[in-house]
Design a protein around this motif. Structure first.
Motif, short mmCIF file in Angstrom:
data_model
loop_
_atom_site.label_atom_id
_atom_site.label_comp_id
_atom_site.label_asym_id
_atom_site.label_seq_id
_atom_site.Cartn_x
_atom_site.Cartn_y
_atom_site.Cartn_z
N LEU A 60 -6.02 0.65 -6.58
CA LEU A 60 -5.68 0.78 -5.17
C LEU A 60 -6.02 -0.45 -4.35
N ALA A 61 -7.15 -1.09 -4.60
CA ALA A 61 -7.54 -2.26 -3.80
C ALA A 61 -6.50 -3.38 -3.93
N THR A 62 -6.08 -3.68 -5.14
CA THR A 62 -5.06 -4.72 -5.36
C THR A 62 -3.73 -4.30 -4.76
N ARG A 107 -3.80 -4.65 -0.93
CA ARG A 107 -3.65 -6.04 -0.49
C ARG A 107 -2.19 -6.48 -0.57
N GLU A 108 -1.53 -6.13 -1.67
CA GLU A 108 -0.12 -6.47 -1.85
C GLU A 108 0.73 -5.80 -0.77
N THR A 109 0.47 -4.53 -0.51
CA THR A 109 1.23 -3.78 0.49
C THR A 109 1.01 -4.36 1.88
N GLU A 110 -0.21 -4.76 2.18
CA GLU A 110 -0.51 -5.35 3.50
C GLU A 110 0.22 -6.68 3.65
N ASP A 111 0.25 -7.50 2.61
CA ASP A 111 1.01 -8.76 2.66
C ASP A 111 2.49 -8.47 2.93
N GLU A 112 3.03 -7.49 2.23
CA GLU A 112 4.44 -7.13 2.39
C GLU A 112 4.70 -6.56 3.78
N ARG A 113 3.76 -5.77 4.31
CA ARG A 113 3.90 -5.24 5.66
C ARG A 113 3.99 -6.39 6.66
N GLY A 114 3.14 -7.39 6.49
CA GLY A 114 3.19 -8.56 7.36
C GLY A 114 4.49 -9.33 7.21
N ASN A 115 4.95 -9.50 5.99
CA ASN A 115 6.22 -10.20 5.74
C ASN A 115 7.39 -9.50 6.41
N ASP A 116 7.31 -8.18 6.50
CA ASP A 116 8.40 -7.38 7.08
C ASP A 116 8.16 -7.07 8.56
N ILE A 164 1.68 3.13 -0.25
CA ILE A 164 1.84 2.98 -1.69
C ILE A 164 2.30 4.33 -2.24
N ILE A 165 3.39 4.30 -2.99
CA ILE A 165 3.84 5.50 -3.70
C ILE A 165 3.56 5.22 -5.17
N VAL A 193 1.15 9.48 -2.57
CA VAL A 193 1.33 8.50 -1.50
C VAL A 193 -0.06 8.17 -0.98
N THR A 194 -0.41 6.88 -0.93
CA THR A 194 -1.74 6.43 -0.54
C THR A 194 -1.63 5.39 0.56
N CYS A 195 -2.57 5.45 1.51
CA CYS A 195 -2.66 4.44 2.55
C CYS A 195 -4.10 4.40 3.07
#
Length: 122
Positions: free
Chosen positions: A67-69, A72-81, A88-89, A103-105
């Motif tokens: 989940l930690a990794t 971080r990936e999801t947060e980067d993608e959120r910023g990119n978008d 995370i699903i 589903v995790t957040c």
């Protein structure tokens, strides 16, 4: 059958497709799987909106939870978008129905969804 890189990639693609198709069927038919964009990735599923703002969905079909990794990936993608929130699903093993997946957040993401605006990090 042992997973190799190719079979893992195919399983991930199928998982993303199943999630996108289920969301399109039950939420909005404009939701679809996104094309990969490399360093400026904006998540795996596009067309998800809440309060008129984009929501990033990152899909994971793996037996090992990280989940930690993933966050971080999801947060980067959120910023990119420039999205409101990122979720995370991830695969719930033993459950084939897309509606039964996890589903995790973070709480920050949940608050953003509930308030329709983000609490920025200090």
């Amino acid at each position: 059958m042992t997973r190799n890189h190719r079979s893992a990639k195919a399983a991930g693609t199928r998982f993303e497709r199943n999630i996108a198709d289920t969301l399109a069927q039950h939420v909005d038919d404009r939701i679809d799987r996104r094309v990969k964009t490399g360093a400026k990735d904006r998540g795996d599923i596009g067309g998800v909106r809440l309060h008129g703002q984009r929501i990033v969905l990152e899909c994971k079909n793996t037996s090992r939870i990280n989940l930690a990794t993933w966050m971080r990936e999801t947060e980067d993608e959120r910023g990119n978008d420039d999205a409101l929130a990122g979720l995370i699903i991830h695969k719930r093993h033993g459950k084939g129905d897309p509606l039964d997946q996890w589903v995790t957040c973070t709480l920050r993401e949940l608050i953003a969804i509930l308030r329709a605006n983000r609490i920025e990090e200090p």
